[in-house]
Design a protein around this motif. Structure first.
Motif, PDB file in Angstrom:
ATOM      1  N   ARG A 155       0.832  -1.202   0.000  1.00 10.21           N
ATOM      2  CA  ARG A 155       0.000   0.000   0.000  1.00 10.21           C
ATOM      3  C   ARG A 155       0.867   1.252   0.000  1.00 10.21           C
ATOM      4  O   ARG A 155       1.828   1.361   0.753  1.00 10.21           O
ATOM      5  CB  ARG A 155      -0.910   0.033   1.234  1.00 10.21           C
ATOM      6  CG  ARG A 155      -2.038  -0.967   1.222  1.00 10.21           C
ATOM      7  CD  ARG A 155      -3.051  -0.695   0.110  1.00 10.21           C
ATOM      8  NE  ARG A 155      -4.257  -1.488   0.250  1.00 10.21           N
ATOM      9  CZ  ARG A 155      -4.380  -2.747  -0.148  1.00 10.21           C
ATOM     10  NH1 ARG A 155      -3.357  -3.349  -0.725  1.00 10.21           N
ATOM     11  NH2 ARG A 155      -5.510  -3.411   0.021  1.00 10.21           N
TER      12      ARG A 155
ATOM     13  N   TYR B 276      -7.486   3.111   8.803  1.00 13.13           N
ATOM     14  CA  TYR B 276      -7.484   2.560   7.451  1.00 13.13           C
ATOM     15  C   TYR B 276      -7.009   1.109   7.469  1.00 13.13           C
ATOM     16  O   TYR B 276      -7.607   0.224   6.839  1.00 13.13           O
ATOM     17  CB  TYR B 276      -6.594   3.402   6.546  1.00 13.13           C
ATOM     18  CG  TYR B 276      -6.361   2.808   5.170  1.00 13.13           C
ATOM     19  CD1 TYR B 276      -7.299   2.967   4.156  1.00 13.13           C
ATOM     20  CD2 TYR B 276      -5.212   2.079   4.903  1.00 13.13           C
ATOM     21  CE1 TYR B 276      -7.084   2.417   2.897  1.00 13.13           C
ATOM     22  CE2 TYR B 276      -4.984   1.529   3.658  1.00 13.13           C
ATOM     23  CZ  TYR B 276      -5.923   1.696   2.654  1.00 13.13           C
ATOM     24  OH  TYR B 276      -5.716   1.150   1.422  1.00 13.13           O
TER      25      TYR B 276
ATOM     26  N   SER C 170      -5.194   6.436  -1.021  1.00 11.01           N
ATOM     27  CA  SER C 170      -4.430   5.200  -0.889  1.00 11.01           C
ATOM     28  C   SER C 170      -4.402   4.495  -2.237  1.00 11.01           C
ATOM     29  O   SER C 170      -5.364   4.556  -3.010  1.00 11.01           O
ATOM     30  CB  SER C 170      -5.043   4.286   0.177  1.00 11.01           C
ATOM     31  OG  SER C 170      -6.341   3.871  -0.195  1.00 11.01           O
TER      32      SER C 170
ATOM     33  N   ASN D  89      -3.114   0.791  -4.299  1.00 16.18           N
ATOM     34  CA  ASN D  89      -2.583  -0.567  -4.300  1.00 16.18           C
ATOM     35  C   ASN D  89      -1.394  -0.598  -5.260  1.00 16.18           C
ATOM     36  O   ASN D  89      -1.536  -0.313  -6.446  1.00 16.18           O
ATOM     37  CB  ASN D  89      -3.660  -1.555  -4.744  1.00 16.18           C
ATOM     38  CG  ASN D  89      -3.219  -3.000  -4.599  1.00 16.18           C
ATOM     39  OD1 ASN D  89      -2.031  -3.319  -4.664  1.00 16.18           O
ATOM     40  ND2 ASN D  89      -4.180  -3.890  -4.411  1.00 16.18           N
TER      41      ASN D  89
ATOM     42  N   LYS E 183     -10.115   9.202   7.805  1.00 15.39           N
ATOM     43  CA  LYS E 183      -9.540   8.059   8.503  1.00 15.39           C
ATOM     44  C   LYS E 183      -8.055   8.275   8.780  1.00 15.39           C
ATOM     45  O   LYS E 183      -7.327   8.789   7.929  1.00 15.39           O
ATOM     46  CB  LYS E 183      -9.699   6.778   7.668  1.00 15.39           C
ATOM     47  CG  LYS E 183     -11.136   6.463   7.290  1.00 15.39           C
ATOM     48  CD  LYS E 183     -12.001   6.188   8.515  1.00 15.39           C
ATOM     49  CE  LYS E 183     -13.413   5.811   8.097  1.00 15.39           C
ATOM     50  NZ  LYS E 183     -14.309   5.648   9.271  1.00 15.39           N
TER      51      LYS E 183
ATOM     52  N   GLU F 254      -9.745  -1.138   9.068  1.00 15.90           N
ATOM     53  CA  GLU F 254     -10.912  -1.352   8.212  1.00 15.90           C
ATOM     54  C   GLU F 254     -10.610  -2.293   7.050  1.00 15.90           C
ATOM     55  O   GLU F 254     -11.489  -2.994   6.559  1.00 15.90           O
ATOM     56  CB  GLU F 254     -11.416  -0.009   7.671  1.00 15.90           C
ATOM     57  CG  GLU F 254     -12.128   0.840   8.718  1.00 15.90           C
ATOM     58  CD  GLU F 254     -12.770   2.063   8.104  1.00 15.90           C
ATOM     59  OE1 GLU F 254     -12.641   2.246   6.869  1.00 15.90           O
ATOM     60  OE2 GLU F 254     -13.410   2.834   8.841  1.00 15.90           O
ATOM     61  N   ASN F 255      -9.350  -2.299   6.595  1.00 16.90           N
ATOM     62  CA  ASN F 255      -8.980  -3.114   5.439  1.00 16.90           C
ATOM     63  C   ASN F 255      -8.259  -4.399   5.826  1.00 16.90           C
ATOM     64  O   ASN F 255      -7.653  -5.055   4.966  1.00 16.90           O
ATOM     65  CB  ASN F 255      -8.113  -2.290   4.483  1.00 16.90           C
ATOM     66  CG  ASN F 255      -8.891  -1.182   3.794  1.00 16.90           C
ATOM     67  OD1 ASN F 255      -9.542  -1.406   2.779  1.00 16.90           O
ATOM     68  ND2 ASN F 255      -8.845   0.005   4.365  1.00 16.90           N
ATOM     69  N   ASN F 256      -8.320  -4.733   7.136  1.00 15.27           N
ATOM     70  CA  ASN F 256      -7.733  -5.983   7.633  1.00 15.27           C
ATOM     71  C   ASN F 256      -6.264  -6.129   7.247  1.00 15.27           C
ATOM     72  O   ASN F 256      -5.816  -7.180   6.774  1.00 15.27           O
ATOM     73  CB  ASN F 256      -8.527  -7.189   7.109  1.00 15.27           C
ATOM     74  CG  ASN F 256      -9.961  -7.195   7.588  1.00 15.27           C
ATOM     75  OD1 ASN F 256     -10.222  -6.933   8.759  1.00 15.27           O
ATOM     76  ND2 ASN F 256     -10.896  -7.477   6.683  1.00 15.27           N
ATOM     77  N   LEU F 257      -5.526  -5.060   7.444  1.00  9.30           N
ATOM     78  CA  LEU F 257      -4.104  -5.046   7.099  1.00  9.30           C
ATOM     79  C   LEU F 257      -3.211  -5.180   8.323  1.00  9.30           C
ATOM     80  O   LEU F 257      -2.002  -4.972   8.236  1.00  9.30           O
ATOM     81  CB  LEU F 257      -3.761  -3.748   6.344  1.00  9.30           C
ATOM     82  CG  LEU F 257      -4.499  -3.521   5.026  1.00  9.30           C
ATOM     83  CD1 LEU F 257      -4.148  -2.168   4.440  1.00  9.30           C
ATOM     84  CD2 LEU F 257      -4.159  -4.636   4.034  1.00  9.30           C
TER      85      LEU F 257
END
Length: 645
Positions: free
Chosen positions: A168, A197, A217, A219, A192, A200-203
């Motif tokens: 990211r 962040y 953000s 990818n 956020k 919320e994005n399971n990172l």
């Protein structure tokens, strides 16, 4: 691999003809740029790759050279009348676009190359700073865009954060971590943070920069077009300039002679209910996270930290030394940014990996280490009501006295470390730093042919705890082997942090019984024969340790506490040859028995089934067992030391 210098315009023209005839092979197209020639567009690196075939007889592997702004590949093409343009058709302009720099930044982040001089220094009137790490590659390389007098250590700024582990790239409303910025970004409640962040994005959790806000953000595996990225950057830069123009007067931003904040009247305002430190609770929580430690080991570790904020963990490799330090820090700290784990490098020959250095080119800049140690020292000073931990992994992989000398000095003197002279104003760090009382250092040690022994100067200033694994402990591990989950422990002991700091800051403690001093004097006289006697500092710290052991675990009796003190403070400096050590080891062994035994070598040291836990015979089991191992080591090898036995 460099591009051969004999490639000419004719070779490039023939490469274009080859592409016209054969087409672009699979994987041969370019991602970001095209080379325009006679009105047609071609992949730049493919042209140079084919041109080498006509110049030198082989197709050049495109993976061995880079494309991008100011690279030899693009320079060769432009010199021979090729025009480089973006995929979206926009001509490349060094002055107006940052996208090429960003692509170069992302590519270099994967290489381990930490050099930044080739990156541009300004963009749209802002100073550009790029970092891939200092000494070792950073987990999160970054780019910041700065308007004076903002700095990355004190201020706000737009910036790119490349979280390599999760692919990211975040364009952020950057917020300094070292000091609180004088102004805030005009973000809404819906904006956020990086922490939010990631959640919320399971990172997982970001290692750093969690308080900055996310503007955009991306990818890395699916970047948008150059035009989109350029527009995003231009938008946040305009916001940044507007914030500074409307709300700030430069003279009001910073005061160079700000007085030190007085924390003496502050109360605990972190919203936590205070609780008494309880190592049993820590053990229970650690077990929930898949970790098992003995109660005595934890009591020793906590009491040692409270006595002196420098603890050395030595012993068998893989026995849990680093994991204990990490687990306790995770448990008692509210947030992960209160501790850092730093692998010590074999090339650490001075203090720069710990404290950074003055930039030799830009005299106004101080370069901080990417590992976060200097930032953590500064945070600890600014927030004295939270504990902070520095964990130096494999501390003796380099000579400790070389890179750690400043810390060894100030932990006794209480003075500050000078980073640079007061009359030199530098961006990035204060001129001096101290060792705050709420900052604790834990060093882990492995002993093999690649490591260095500690000098008495280092051992004298630390509590040394040896890790041993018993057969029962190994059996319990094998029967319940599971991967530890430290996230379960995060902040569970934070309500006890205030009590832990209170214990560690206490300098008034009860004097031990006369019998304790008599035992210490006996050890002093015997250790003196080998030059390993202790001084006033160690004697005082032993008294303090005995008291803190009582505070941490009131069930420990006097002999158990003194046994721990002997093991951690008196024996670590013991080393020497067989002729020198054997008489001393046997005498010290006698001190560890309830009743003297003239045949201690035969009946204890050389007896394989001797029980060191026999309460009727043994007074100090930890110390006696260690002395026994040292005795056998010196008999077998002719030399022994505490660390190697």
């Amino acid at each position: 691999m460099s591009i051969p210098s004999n490639i000419s315009r004719e070779h490039l023209r023939r490469a274009v003809e080859k592409i016209d005839k054969e087409g672009i092979p699979p994987g041969g197209d370019s991602q970001y740029y095209d080379a325009q020639f006679d009105g047609k567009l071609y992949p730049p690196k493919l042209i140079v790759s084919y041109a080498n075939y006509f110049a030198n007889g082989e197709v050049l592997d495109r993976r061995t050279f880079r494309g991008g702004l100011d690279t030899p590949c693009f320079q060769l093409l432009e010199k021979n009348d090729f025009r480089i343009i973006h995929k979206n058709g926009t001509p490349m302009s060094e002055d107006e676009m940052f996208y090429p720099e960003l692509i170069n930044f992302l590519e270099q982040s994967k290489t381990g190359n930490l050099k930044t001089k080739h990156f541009r220094e300004s963009f749209k009137g802002l100073k550009v700073k790029v970092s891939f790490g200092q000494g070792v590659a950073a987990r999160i390389p970054w780019i910041s865009f700065l308007m004076a007098p903002h700095t990355t250590s004190e201020g706000i700024y737009p910036g790119y954060l490349y979280f390599k582990e999760v692919d990211r790239l975040i364009l952020s409303y950057g917020i300094s971590e070292t000091r609180k910025p004088p102004i805030n970004w005009p973000v809404t409640e819906n904006q956020k943070t990086v922490n939010e962040y990631f959640q919320e994005n399971n990172l997982g959790e970001p290692k750093r920069y969690g308080d900055s806000f996310v503007f955009k953000s991306y990818n890395i595996l699916d970047l948008p077009k150059a035009e989109i990225i350029e527009n995003d950057l231009e938008e946040i830069i305009e916001i940044y300039k507007s914030v500074n123009a409307q709300n700030l007067k430069q003279d009001d931003l910073f005061q160079n002679n700000r007085p030190e904040e007085d924390f003496s009247q502050m109360s605990n305002s972190h919203g936590l209910e205070k609780a008494q430190l309880n190592t049993a609770t820590f053990l229970e929580n650690a077990k929930e996270g898949g970790l098992q430690f003995s109660k005595k080991l934890i009591d020793r570790f906590v009491a040692s930290l409270a006595t002196k904020p420098f603890v050395i963990l030595t012993g068998l490799s893989g026995s849990g030394k680093t994991k204990l330090a990490q687990t306790f820090a995770t448990w008692i700290c509210e947030k992960e940014n209160q501790f850092c784990i730093v692998p010590v490098g074999a090339d650490w020959t001075n203090r720069e990996p710990l404290l950074g250095y003055s930039n030799a080119i830009d005299q106004k800049e101080y370069v901080k280490p990417e590992n976060g140690i200097l930032d953590l020292l500064i945070k600890g000073k600014e927030d004295p009501y939270k504990p902070y931990f520095i964990i130096l992994d494999e501390m003796n992989l380099s000579h400790v006295e070389r890179y750690f000398a400043d810390f060894l000095s100030i932990m006794e003197s209480g003075q500050k470390i000078t980073l640079y002279e007061d009359d030199q104003e530098k961006i990035g760090a204060p001129s001096k730093v101290s060792w705050p009382k709420n900052v604790f250092i834990v060093g882990t040690v492995n002993i093999d042919e690649t490591t260095y022994m500690f000098s008495p100067k280092v051992l004298d200033r630390a509590n040394t705890i040896e890790f041993r694994i018993t057969a029962d402990e190994m059996e319990a591990f094998l029967n319940n082997n599971s991967k530890p989950d430290l996230s379960i422990l995060q902040g569970k002991g934070a309500d006890m942090a205030a009590d832990f700091l209170k214990i560690s800051s206490n300098t008034v403690y009860e004097k031990p019984k006369n019998s304790v001093n008599e035992t210490l004097l006996n050890f002093f006289q015997e250790l003196k024969k080998t030059g390993a006697e202790f001084g006033y500092r160690s004697a005082s710290e032993i008294h303090h340790l005995l008291y803190n052991l009582f505070i941490v675990n009131k069930d420990l009796n006097e002999d158990e506490k003194l046994d721990i003190a002997i093991m951690q403070k008196l024996l670590p400096k013991l080393h020497g040859s067989r002729r020198k050590l054997v008489p001393v080891l046997t005498t010290l062994g006698q001190f560890c028995l309830i009743s003297p035994n003239d045949k201690i070598e035969k009946d204890v040291f050389l007896k394989s089934d001797f029980s060191f836990e026999d309460n009727e015979t043994v007074k100090y089991p930890l110390s006696l067992e260690k002395l026994s191992r040292m005795y056998n080591g010196v008999i077998e090898n002719g030399f022994a030391s505490y660390a190697e036995a």
